[in-house]
Every structure is written in structure tokens, then in C-alpha cells.
Design a protein around this motif. Structure first.
Motif, PDB file in Angstrom:
ATOM      1  N   ASN A   9      -7.924  33.549 -63.139  1.00  0.00           N
ATOM      2  CA  ASN A   9      -7.910  34.985 -62.831  1.00  0.00           C
ATOM      3  C   ASN A   9      -8.036  35.274 -61.343  1.00  0.00           C
ATOM      4  OD1 ASN A   9      -7.696  35.788 -65.577  1.00  0.00           O
ATOM      5  ND2 ASN A   9      -9.901  35.416 -65.834  1.00  0.00           N
ATOM      6  N   THR A  10      -7.486  34.408 -60.530  1.00  0.00           N
ATOM      7  CA  THR A  10      -7.455  34.644 -59.090  1.00  0.00           C
ATOM      8  C   THR A  10      -6.012  34.584 -58.621  1.00  0.00           C
ATOM      9  OG1 THR A  10      -7.571  32.329 -58.395  1.00  0.00           O
ATOM     10  CG2 THR A  10      -9.659  33.422 -58.904  1.00  0.00           C
ATOM     11  N   ALA A  11      -5.803  34.835 -57.344  1.00  0.00           N
ATOM     12  CA  ALA A  11      -4.455  34.780 -56.771  1.00  0.00           C
ATOM     13  C   ALA A  11      -4.105  33.377 -56.286  1.00  0.00           C
ATOM     14  CB  ALA A  11      -4.343  35.783 -55.622  1.00  0.00           C
ATOM     15  N   GLN A 104      -0.109  38.708 -57.753  1.00  0.00           N
ATOM     16  CA  GLN A 104      -1.216  38.566 -56.808  1.00  0.00           C
ATOM     17  C   GLN A 104      -2.574  38.776 -57.462  1.00  0.00           C
ATOM     18  OE1 GLN A 104      -0.320  41.203 -53.559  1.00  0.00           O
ATOM     19  NE2 GLN A 104       1.196  39.812 -52.679  1.00  0.00           N
ATOM     20  N   SER A 105      -2.573  39.344 -58.673  1.00  0.00           N
ATOM     21  CA  SER A 105      -3.827  39.527 -59.392  1.00  0.00           C
ATOM     22  C   SER A 105      -4.158  38.327 -60.281  1.00  0.00           C
ATOM     23  CB  SER A 105      -3.766  40.796 -60.248  1.00  0.00           C
ATOM     24  OG  SER A 105      -3.529  41.928 -59.440  1.00  0.00           O
TER      25      SER A 105
END
Length: 201
Positions: A9-11, A104-105
Motif C-alpha cells: 500500500n505504498t508508492a 502513485q497510491s
């Protein structure tokens, strides 16, 4: 399944590979994504995240469909993963591979392709290799599985097509067909094409 918390759950993840292997009796799903991922338009079941480290070899990518080969490497955290190839008829299994892209999310982009996945390989597993090595830090054996694959185009290219012009071959494809039932009779006859008829004795 081991969720990789620092990147989940990161970029940090921009692309992941998705693999489905069908042995005929079992279907295995793997992904290099940091967590289990379900793409309903491709498969109703989830692709298992990298509980095993996975590497995909180079794949020739052309605009048109191309005959090519590649390899997939699975590095087991422990030797239990070796049962994947030892207990299943992995050789000859169908294998499919897709690319998935993340925004990007850190969310999988689901527009385009098949639910966001773009298939880049479809073929058959032709062989596999198992290696084991001692991991001193973990104090255990670590198994490496490498499967070699050929695309369906390469398989079709090397396929022997057609049939023999004899009655046995014809009957195999079309039982009851009598088109070739006199081939064995005429195969040893010498016809005098373009020659004078033999003189009567």
C-alpha cells in the motif's frame, strides 16, 4: 503468504508480474506483488504474494505474436515449496503470465487490458530444475526451482502436422473411411506410364 509491510500500500511498487500454472489437476497462482491480489476478470481466486521470491527471465516482446522461451525461478523460503514440482506433473503444464501496474497510491490500476493486467506470455512448461543450498543465517536448506517454458507459438511451430496416406492413419482420424483402403494393394504395382505395352509372349 508473507505481506511485505514496508512496500504494501505504498508508492514503492510500480509493476508486478502475475503467473498462473495449470497442471490439469491443480491451478497455482503467484505474483511478485507485496500482498495477495485478486483480479476477477482474469481469475476468481487470488494470486499468492511473494511468500516465495520470484524472478522471470527475459521475454521477447514484439508487436506481433512471437515464438519465444523464458524461465521462471521460485526461491523457496523453505523446502516445502519443492513439493510444487515433486508432487505435481508440472512438466507439460500450461503457464500464463501478465504484467500489472500500480498508481502513485500503491493501488493496482484496473483499467485497460483484462482488469488492468496485460498478458505477455502463454505457453507450456517444458522442463524444470531443482537446486538446494544451505542458508547459514536461517540454519536451513533453501530450494530453488527453475522452470523453463516455451510459448504456444513455438510449440505450434515445431508441431508435426498432417497424416500418412495409408489406411491405418486414415482410419485413426476417420473410422469407417474407405478412401485409402486400396493403398496397400497399389503401392507395389509398377505401372508402365509413358512406355510401350510389353510384348505378348
Amino acid at each position: 503468504m508473507n505481506v511485505i509491510a514496508p512496500v504494501d500500500n505504498t508508492a514503492s511498487i510500480r509493476i508486478a508480474d502475475f503467473i498462473r500454472i495449470n497442471t490439469g489437476s491443480e491451478i497455482y497462482r503467484f505474483t511478485t506483488a507485496p500482498s495477495d491480489t485478486t483480479v476477477a476478470s482474469v481469475d476468481a481466486s487470488a494470486f499468492s504474494a511473494v511468500g516465495v521470491l520470484m524472478k522471470i527471465g527475459n521475454v521477447q516482446r514484439d508487436i506481433k505474436s512471437t515464438a519465444n522461451e523464458t524461465t521462471v525461478t521460485l526461491v523457496g523460503i523453505d523446502t516445502a515449496m519443492l513439493g510444487f514440482v515433486l508432487s505435481q506433473s508440472v512438466k507439460g503444464s500450461a503457464i500464463e503470465m501478465w504484467h500489472g501496474f500500480y498508481n502513485q497510491s500503491g493501488a493496482l490500476i484496473t483499467t485497460g487490458g483484462s482488469g488492468g493486467l496485460y498478458q505477455f506470455f502463454s505457453g507450456i512448461i517444458t522442463s524444470f530444475q531443482i537446486n538446494e543450498q544451505w542458508n547459514e543465517e536461517a540454519r536451513s536448506m533453501v530450494g530453488t526451482i527453475t522452470v523453463s517454458t516455451s510459448s504456444i507459438q513455438l510449440i505450434l511451430q515445431n508441431r508435426n502436422a498432417g497424416r500418412y496416406t495409408n489406411d491405418n492413419s486414415w482410419q485413426f482420424f476417420n473410422p469407417g473411411d474407405t478412401s485409402m483402403n486400396r493403398v496397400s494393394f497399389i503401392q507395389n504395382i509398377n505401372y508402365y506410364f509413358g512406355k510401350d505395352a510389353p510384348a505378348n509372349s
